[in-house]
Scaffold this motif. Structure first.
Motif, PDB file in Angstrom:
ATOM      1  N   ASP A 176      -8.565  -3.232  -3.500  1.00  0.00           N
ATOM      2  CA  ASP A 176      -7.960  -2.104  -4.197  1.00  0.00           C
ATOM      3  C   ASP A 176      -8.574  -1.986  -5.590  1.00  0.00           C
ATOM      4  OD1 ASP A 176      -6.218  -0.323  -5.556  1.00  0.00           O
ATOM      5  OD2 ASP A 176      -4.582  -0.853  -4.194  1.00  0.00           O
ATOM      6  N   ALA A 177      -9.145  -0.828  -5.895  1.00  0.00           N
ATOM      7  CA  ALA A 177      -9.798  -0.627  -7.186  1.00  0.00           C
ATOM      8  C   ALA A 177      -8.835  -0.843  -8.345  1.00  0.00           C
ATOM      9  CB  ALA A 177     -10.384   0.786  -7.257  1.00  0.00           C
ATOM     10  N   ARG A 178      -7.543  -0.633  -8.118  1.00  0.00           N
ATOM     11  CA  ARG A 178      -6.560  -0.812  -9.196  1.00  0.00           C
ATOM     12  C   ARG A 178      -6.383  -2.278  -9.574  1.00  0.00           C
ATOM     13  NH1 ARG A 178      -1.777   2.235  -6.211  1.00  0.00           N
ATOM     14  NH2 ARG A 178      -2.623   0.832  -4.618  1.00  0.00           N
ATOM     15  N   GLU A 179      -6.869  -3.177  -8.730  1.00  0.00           N
ATOM     16  CA  GLU A 179      -6.714  -4.604  -8.992  1.00  0.00           C
ATOM     17  C   GLU A 179      -8.027  -5.278  -9.358  1.00  0.00           C
ATOM     18  OE1 GLU A 179      -4.942  -6.128  -5.449  1.00  0.00           O
ATOM     19  OE2 GLU A 179      -3.046  -5.073  -5.763  1.00  0.00           O
ATOM     20  N   LYS A 180      -9.072  -4.478  -9.609  1.00  0.00           N
ATOM     21  CA  LYS A 180     -10.400  -5.036  -9.881  1.00  0.00           C
ATOM     22  C   LYS A 180     -10.949  -4.497 -11.194  1.00  0.00           C
ATOM     23  CE  LYS A 180     -11.868  -5.453  -5.028  1.00  0.00           C
ATOM     24  NZ  LYS A 180     -12.960  -5.144  -4.086  1.00  0.00           N
ATOM     25  N   SER A 181     -11.820  -5.278 -11.786  1.00  0.00           N
ATOM     26  CA  SER A 181     -12.595  -4.757 -12.907  1.00  0.00           C
ATOM     27  C   SER A 181     -13.584  -3.739 -12.354  1.00  0.00           C
ATOM     28  CB  SER A 181     -13.345  -5.900 -13.608  1.00  0.00           C
ATOM     29  OG  SER A 181     -14.278  -6.492 -12.713  1.00  0.00           O
ATOM     30  N   PRO A 182     -14.125  -2.865 -13.200  1.00  0.00           N
ATOM     31  CA  PRO A 182     -15.118  -1.900 -12.705  1.00  0.00           C
ATOM     32  C   PRO A 182     -16.305  -2.622 -12.073  1.00  0.00           C
ATOM     33  CG  PRO A 182     -14.375  -1.308 -14.910  1.00  0.00           C
ATOM     34  CD  PRO A 182     -13.809  -2.672 -14.624  1.00  0.00           C
ATOM     35  N   THR A 226      -7.972  -7.653   0.699  1.00  0.00           N
ATOM     36  CA  THR A 226      -7.557  -6.670  -0.286  1.00  0.00           C
ATOM     37  C   THR A 226      -8.756  -6.229  -1.111  1.00  0.00           C
ATOM     38  OG1 THR A 226      -5.364  -7.651  -0.420  1.00  0.00           O
ATOM     39  CG2 THR A 226      -6.046  -6.254  -2.248  1.00  0.00           C
TER      40      THR A 226
END
Length: 195
Positions: A78-84, A76
């Motif tokens: 997904d940018a929505r689940e990660k810090s920048p 996985t």
């Protein structure tokens, strides 16, 4: 055939478990009563999102030697689940370059014990060496997900022939390690192109 076991790993806090096995189709059925259906491993999801067999074992089984799959694992991302994403620091890039220079060949001690000079060569690093390099650059090795230290259920036979401690084992998340190394390669190429 024993199914893969899981272990209590950095980032995935589970203890070693062993899944139940399926009965071979050629194995004779019990002499009394109907044949029992094969037992299949049931998987559970831990609170941290790790998948592990539910059946527990009293021994620290060794990790699976080889995994055959039609395609690679999907991780996985997904940018929505990660810090920048943050760029690697100068110390991290320097450590990456240093690690790239430490890549070499080795043989597994257990394979040498069984096969002698016929034991095959593998390419890579040891975690202990990577820890030393990261620390030499002022970094905390265990802040990085590619460094793993697994605490196993105590079993003196679990590390026989491996040189590892009876109750623990070090490992890499190779995909993350390779990306860390790739950043060092990119830095060296950029420097060469700018020269």
């Amino acid at each position: 055939m024993r199914r893969p076991s899981s272990r209590r790993a950095t980032g995935c806090s589970w203890r070693r478990t062993t899944a139940t096995t399926t009965r071979s189709s050629s194995a004779p059925a019990p002499s009394s009563g109907p044949a029992a259906p094969p037992r299949r491993a049931r998987m559970r999801t831990t609170p941290r999102g790790c998948r592990a067999p539910t059946t527990r074992s009293t021994s620290a089984d060794p990790p699976t030697a080889t995994l055959y799959a039609a395609t690679g694992a999907i991780n996985t991302s997904d940018a929505r689940e990660k810090s920048p994403l943050a760029p690697l620091s100068a110390a991290e890039i320097a450590a990456s370059v240093a690690l790239g220079r430490r890549i070499g060949t080795f043989r597994f001690l257990e394979a040498v014990r069984r096969k002698g000079a016929a034991a095959r060569l593998h390419v890579g690093l040891t975690v202990q060496e990577a820890i030393g390099v990261l620390e030499a650059h002022g970094l905390d090795p265990f802040a990085f997900g590619f460094i793993c230290h697994d605490v196993l259920d105590p079993d003196p036979e679990a590390s026989a022939g491996t040189g590892a401690g009876a109750g623990d084992r070090y490992g890499f998340r190779s995909d993350e390690l390779l990306l860390f190394l790739a950043r060092g390669f990119e830095a060296r190429l950029t420097a060469l192109e700018a020269a």
